[in-house]
Scaffold this motif. Sequence first.
Motif, PDB file in Angstrom:
ATOM      1  N   UNK A  51     -32.180  58.062  -5.250  1.00  0.00           N
ATOM      2  CA  UNK A  51     -31.904  57.335  -6.462  1.00  0.00           C
ATOM      3  C   UNK A  51     -30.794  57.448  -7.146  1.00  0.00           C
ATOM      4  N   UNK A  52     -29.594  56.691  -7.219  1.00  0.00           N
ATOM      5  CA  UNK A  52     -28.498  56.595  -7.722  1.00  0.00           C
ATOM      6  C   UNK A  52     -27.981  55.607  -8.538  1.00  0.00           C
ATOM      7  N   UNK A  53     -28.430  55.253  -9.994  1.00  0.00           N
ATOM      8  CA  UNK A  53     -27.831  54.526 -10.667  1.00  0.00           C
ATOM      9  C   UNK A  53     -26.711  53.510 -10.712  1.00  0.00           C
ATOM     10  N   UNK A  54     -26.173  52.505 -10.668  1.00  0.00           N
ATOM     11  CA  UNK A  54     -24.682  52.839 -10.815  1.00  0.00           C
ATOM     12  C   UNK A  54     -24.399  51.174 -11.813  1.00  0.00           C
ATOM     13  N   UNK A  55     -23.694  52.139 -12.961  1.00  0.00           N
ATOM     14  CA  UNK A  55     -23.356  50.427 -13.604  1.00  0.00           C
ATOM     15  C   UNK A  55     -21.857  50.972 -13.997  1.00  0.00           C
ATOM     16  N   UNK A  56     -21.151  50.530 -13.082  1.00  0.00           N
ATOM     17  CA  UNK A  56     -19.346  49.779 -13.399  1.00  0.00           C
ATOM     18  C   UNK A  56     -19.237  51.403 -13.191  1.00  0.00           C
ATOM     19  N   UNK A  57     -19.517  51.890 -11.497  1.00  0.00           N
ATOM     20  CA  UNK A  57     -19.229  53.207 -11.545  1.00  0.00           C
ATOM     21  C   UNK A  57     -18.108  53.057 -10.062  1.00  0.00           C
ATOM     22  N   UNK A 101     -29.289  52.313   1.662  1.00  0.00           N
ATOM     23  CA  UNK A 101     -29.715  51.132   0.479  1.00  0.00           C
ATOM     24  C   UNK A 101     -29.329  50.082  -0.534  1.00  0.00           C
ATOM     25  N   UNK A 102     -28.463  49.259  -0.545  1.00  0.00           N
ATOM     26  CA  UNK A 102     -28.242  49.056  -1.479  1.00  0.00           C
ATOM     27  C   UNK A 102     -28.063  47.940  -2.175  1.00  0.00           C
ATOM     28  N   UNK A 103     -29.094  47.555  -3.679  1.00  0.00           N
ATOM     29  CA  UNK A 103     -29.870  47.019  -4.623  1.00  0.00           C
ATOM     30  C   UNK A 103     -28.202  46.694  -5.437  1.00  0.00           C
ATOM     31  N   UNK A 104     -28.068  45.605  -5.414  1.00  0.00           N
ATOM     32  CA  UNK A 104     -27.302  44.672  -5.806  1.00  0.00           C
ATOM     33  C   UNK A 104     -27.672  44.233  -7.230  1.00  0.00           C
ATOM     34  N   UNK A 105     -27.706  44.451  -8.527  1.00  0.00           N
ATOM     35  CA  UNK A 105     -28.190  44.315 -10.033  1.00  0.00           C
ATOM     36  C   UNK A 105     -27.520  42.991 -10.578  1.00  0.00           C
ATOM     37  N   UNK A 106     -27.986  42.153 -11.149  1.00  0.00           N
ATOM     38  CA  UNK A 106     -26.902  42.576 -12.449  1.00  0.00           C
ATOM     39  C   UNK A 106     -28.073  41.570 -13.802  1.00  0.00           C
ATOM     40  N   UNK A 107     -28.227  42.366 -14.612  1.00  0.00           N
ATOM     41  CA  UNK A 107     -29.296  42.449 -15.988  1.00  0.00           C
ATOM     42  C   UNK A 107     -28.255  42.062 -16.909  1.00  0.00           C
ATOM     43  N   UNK A 108     -29.095  40.903 -18.007  1.00  0.00           N
ATOM     44  CA  UNK A 108     -28.527  41.075 -18.876  1.00  0.00           C
ATOM     45  C   UNK A 108     -28.223  42.189 -19.894  1.00  0.00           C
ATOM     46  N   UNK A 109     -28.743  42.857 -20.078  1.00  0.00           N
ATOM     47  CA  UNK A 109     -28.720  44.332 -20.657  1.00  0.00           C
ATOM     48  C   UNK A 109     -29.413  45.346 -19.892  1.00  0.00           C
ATOM     49  N   UNK A 110     -28.490  45.657 -19.450  1.00  0.00           N
ATOM     50  CA  UNK A 110     -28.070  46.849 -18.535  1.00  0.00           C
ATOM     51  C   UNK A 110     -28.868  48.028 -18.928  1.00  0.00           C
ATOM     52  N   UNK A 111     -29.587  48.674 -18.461  1.00  0.00           N
ATOM     53  CA  UNK A 111     -30.255  50.200 -18.227  1.00  0.00           C
ATOM     54  C   UNK A 111     -30.627  50.947 -17.234  1.00  0.00           C
ATOM     55  N   UNK A 112     -30.696  52.381 -17.374  1.00  0.00           N
ATOM     56  CA  UNK A 112     -31.177  52.892 -16.159  1.00  0.00           C
ATOM     57  C   UNK A 112     -32.456  52.974 -16.185  1.00  0.00           C
ATOM     58  N   UNK A 113     -33.421  52.588 -16.888  1.00  0.00           N
ATOM     59  CA  UNK A 113     -34.877  52.533 -16.683  1.00  0.00           C
ATOM     60  C   UNK A 113     -35.244  50.973 -16.089  1.00  0.00           C
ATOM     61  N   UNK A 114     -34.079  49.956 -16.513  1.00  0.00           N
ATOM     62  CA  UNK A 114     -34.546  48.966 -15.256  1.00  0.00           C
ATOM     63  C   UNK A 114     -33.788  48.812 -14.435  1.00  0.00           C
ATOM     64  N   UNK A 219     -39.182  51.341 -21.134  1.00  0.00           N
ATOM     65  CA  UNK A 219     -38.290  50.703 -21.087  1.00  0.00           C
ATOM     66  C   UNK A 219     -37.393  51.078 -22.115  1.00  0.00           C
ATOM     67  N   UNK A 220     -36.512  52.186 -22.112  1.00  0.00           N
ATOM     68  CA  UNK A 220     -36.086  52.761 -22.456  1.00  0.00           C
ATOM     69  C   UNK A 220     -34.776  52.402 -22.854  1.00  0.00           C
ATOM     70  N   UNK A 221     -33.856  51.836 -23.385  1.00  0.00           N
ATOM     71  CA  UNK A 221     -32.555  51.286 -23.430  1.00  0.00           C
ATOM     72  C   UNK A 221     -31.352  52.696 -23.421  1.00  0.00           C
ATOM     73  N   UNK A 222     -31.742  53.779 -24.085  1.00  0.00           N
ATOM     74  CA  UNK A 222     -31.143  54.790 -23.770  1.00  0.00           C
ATOM     75  C   UNK A 222     -32.085  56.030 -24.627  1.00  0.00           C
ATOM     76  N   UNK A 377     -29.086  52.220 -30.589  1.00  0.00           N
ATOM     77  CA  UNK A 377     -30.123  51.767 -29.516  1.00  0.00           C
ATOM     78  C   UNK A 377     -30.899  50.920 -29.012  1.00  0.00           C
ATOM     79  N   UNK A 378     -30.020  50.190 -29.772  1.00  0.00           N
ATOM     80  CA  UNK A 378     -30.550  48.398 -29.143  1.00  0.00           C
ATOM     81  C   UNK A 378     -29.593  48.000 -27.949  1.00  0.00           C
ATOM     82  N   UNK A 379     -29.104  48.786 -27.323  1.00  0.00           N
ATOM     83  CA  UNK A 379     -27.918  48.305 -26.608  1.00  0.00           C
ATOM     84  C   UNK A 379     -27.367  49.627 -25.484  1.00  0.00           C
ATOM     85  N   UNK A 380     -27.469  48.942 -24.236  1.00  0.00           N
ATOM     86  CA  UNK A 380     -26.950  49.983 -23.728  1.00  0.00           C
ATOM     87  C   UNK A 380     -25.544  50.806 -24.248  1.00  0.00           C
TER      88      UNK A 380
END
Length: 389
Positions: A51-57, A101-114, A219-222, A377-380
């Motif tokens: 599993x590889x979470x990739x936010x703007x990577x 396997x590519x999962x394309x997501x766009x969360x309103x508030x992105x976190x690794x846990x999500x 559901x951790x943010x950070x 700790x309220x935003x990523x």
Amino acid sequence: MIMLLKVLEIILFVCFSVNILYLFVFSLASLRRRRKERGRGSVPFRRIAVLIPAYKEDRVIMECVESCLQQDYPRDLYDIVVISDQMNPETNGRLAALPVTLEIVRFENSTKAKALNLAMSRLTGYDLALILDADNTIGPGYLRQINAVPFTGDIVGYQTHRTAKNKNTSLAYLDAVSEEINNSIFRQGHVNVGLSAALIGSGMVFDFELIKKVLSDIHAIGGFDRALELTLFKAGKRIDYLPDAFVLDEKVQNRRDFARQRRRWLSAQIHYLQEFIGDVPDALLSRNWNFCDKLFQQMSIPRLLLLGETFTIALVITCISWPVSLKWWGLFCLLVVSLLLAVPKRLYTRQLLVAVMELPETFFSMFLNLFRLKGANKRFIHTEHGRTP
């Protein structure tokens, strides 16, 4: 007034002494390399979800995926799942052309846990879950190494040996040294005395079904790794350490990224201390030492602050009363020895001496973070990756 200052000095000395003795004990414990038989005979291949979470990577994700594709492991027994969050269409197109396997997501508030929860909710039939960061790379034999380890008793996961991919700047070198100190004290030293190893956010392998269930309630943010290990330890589970299974990890290269990263870590430390502190009495009664140890780590002074503050206090007290300052200088020396013992010999280079010159400014940057924690700790808070020339 003088009496008040004396009492304050005693309180500070006791507090700093406890923190420094803790580091010294586990630094010494790490010097004994534990030899442990991981199993006998041939080990059946297990199905692994990588599993590889990739936010703007966009700058690093392809190197990570390529290293996963080059594994000396049956290709039909592991799948690479990239959770692409706000990456460019060009990057997603390149990933889609690969056997992943590519999962394309766009969360309103992105976190690794999500990202991890979404991916795992769609996966079934795996034995192990390996969590990597997008800036990580692994060697060809890595999956065979993690496949060979047993999940027996209360051991539900392993932290592998994350080490520096780059040392191209003085700050990156300091970050590499800090990573290895953590490996020595909080992983090797801990497992050598029978405690659980600390998680680090990537290079982590778990029993698939168990981690899928545990993560669904996080559901951790950070600092999701702090939430994960505290939850596991509270339940009486254990994490072991694989010092010979290496994950290369990109180190921060400039002060801006360093400050942002450490601000996120410090905020998470305080947040999870507040969240789990109420569970200490039950943990003490049930002799859950792994949970108690982890809570103590949340209360501990971060090493860089501990180093800078011990030196500063010793210096100030020297100007007031040098006989009193002797115990503070002794404490400072013990801290330095503790850290030096935890640094691998291969990192004792000329570049380390140059990097040490960065410590005062780095300490000041870390100290300023104490006043910038509100809302952290309220935003990523994202750390950019991609090595500079």
